[in-house]
Design an enzyme around this catalytic site. Structure first.
Site, PDB file in Angstrom:
ATOM      1  N   ASP A  25       0.867  -1.180   0.000  1.00 38.68           N
ATOM      2  CA  ASP A  25       0.000   0.000   0.000  1.00 38.68           C
ATOM      3  C   ASP A  25       0.898   1.223   0.000  1.00 38.68           C
ATOM      4  OD1 ASP A  25      -2.020  -1.817   0.222  1.00 38.68           O
ATOM      5  OD2 ASP A  25      -2.839  -1.053   2.102  1.00 38.68           O
ATOM      6  N   ASP A  56     -15.360  -4.216  -0.776  1.00 41.84           N
ATOM      7  CA  ASP A  56     -14.900  -3.942   0.586  1.00 41.84           C
ATOM      8  C   ASP A  56     -16.135  -3.764   1.454  1.00 41.84           C
ATOM      9  OD1 ASP A  56     -12.422  -3.840  -0.644  1.00 41.84           O
ATOM     10  OD2 ASP A  56     -12.483  -1.671  -0.875  1.00 41.84           O
TER      11      ASP A  56
END
Length: 243
Positions: free
Chosen positions: A11, A132
């Site tokens: 990330d 998500d």
């Protein structure tokens, strides 16, 4: 038996490799200042794929850290999937033309379903849909907002339009290393008939094995982030374990 793939995660925020706790931008830990070097170390350890996320891009709704992603895709012997800040056909084309193997559409799949359908139509298996969920409902905009649509509902809709890969993250487990939501991941795979890559909560090799054992139920892989950075999961060992 179907393939099961371990996706080490990178990330990227402000050019650094970071992990967030439950997607909270104010709870960030920095694990390195070179996403490319991190990707190179994962490739060297035997990873076939790397999962890269442009966190700044997810928040700002535009590509920001794309140079790091493209460099990894072009210079390393590894396949790359990327998410974060991908909002236009031009963004998708940019990554796919630059050597990235798969582009993940997250919030846009819910907010602009026609766009997601068109990208699936144009690019097929090179598009993954990121689902998500917070308590089963899809969260959007860098997880800052929760919708009234369930992951299974959106998954079924996208499956009907040709989606072949979902990346399912249970936000409550993300960055906690408390174990993945195996049941919800399996339910999504069974409800949609689509391959699901599990994300969030991986803390041990046992977690990786538990998911790999469900490959016949449609769980096709696992994204591992914090557990790698904190030494709980070794990339080389995890890759060997699931082969």
């Amino acid at each position: 038996m179907s393939d099961f793939i371990v996706y080490p995660a990178i990330d990227i925020r402000n050019g650094n490799c970071v992990r967030l706790f439950q997607g909270d931008y104010s709870q960030e830990t920095v694990y390195g200042n070179s996403p490319f070097e991190m990707a190179a170390s994962f490739a060297k350890a035997g990873a076939e794929w790397i999962h890269m996320v442009d966190l700044d891009g997810a928040k700002e709704k535009r590509r920001i850290n794309h140079a790091d992603v493209v460099r990894a895709a072009q210079e390393l012997d590894v396949r790359v999937q990327v998410g974060g800040g991908i909002r236009t056909a031009e963004d998708v084309d940019y990554y796919l033309a630059s050597g990235v193997d798969r582009v993940i559409l997250g919030s846009v799949a819910l907010q602009y379903p026609d766009f997601a359908r068109k990208m699936l139509e144009n690019h097929g298996s090179r598009i993954a849909i990121g689902l998500d969920a917070r308590d089963g409902y899809v969260a959007v905009n860098g997880w800052l907002d929760t919708s009234e649509v369930t992951a299974v509902e959106l998954g079924r809709e996208m499956a009907a339009h040709g989606a072949e890969t979902f990346i399912f993250t249970d936000i409550s487990t993300d960055g906690t290393m408390s174990g993945p939501n195996v049941e919800a991941t399996k339910q999504l795979a069974e409800a949609t008939g689509v391959n699901v890559i599990a994300s969030g909560g991986i803390g041990t090799m046992e977690d990786v094995r538990n998911l790999a054992d469900k490959r016949d139920k449609g769980i096709a892989g696992v994204i591992v982030g914090k557990a790698i950075y904190t030494g709980k999961v070794d990339v080389a060992e995890a890759v060997k374990e699931v082969q």
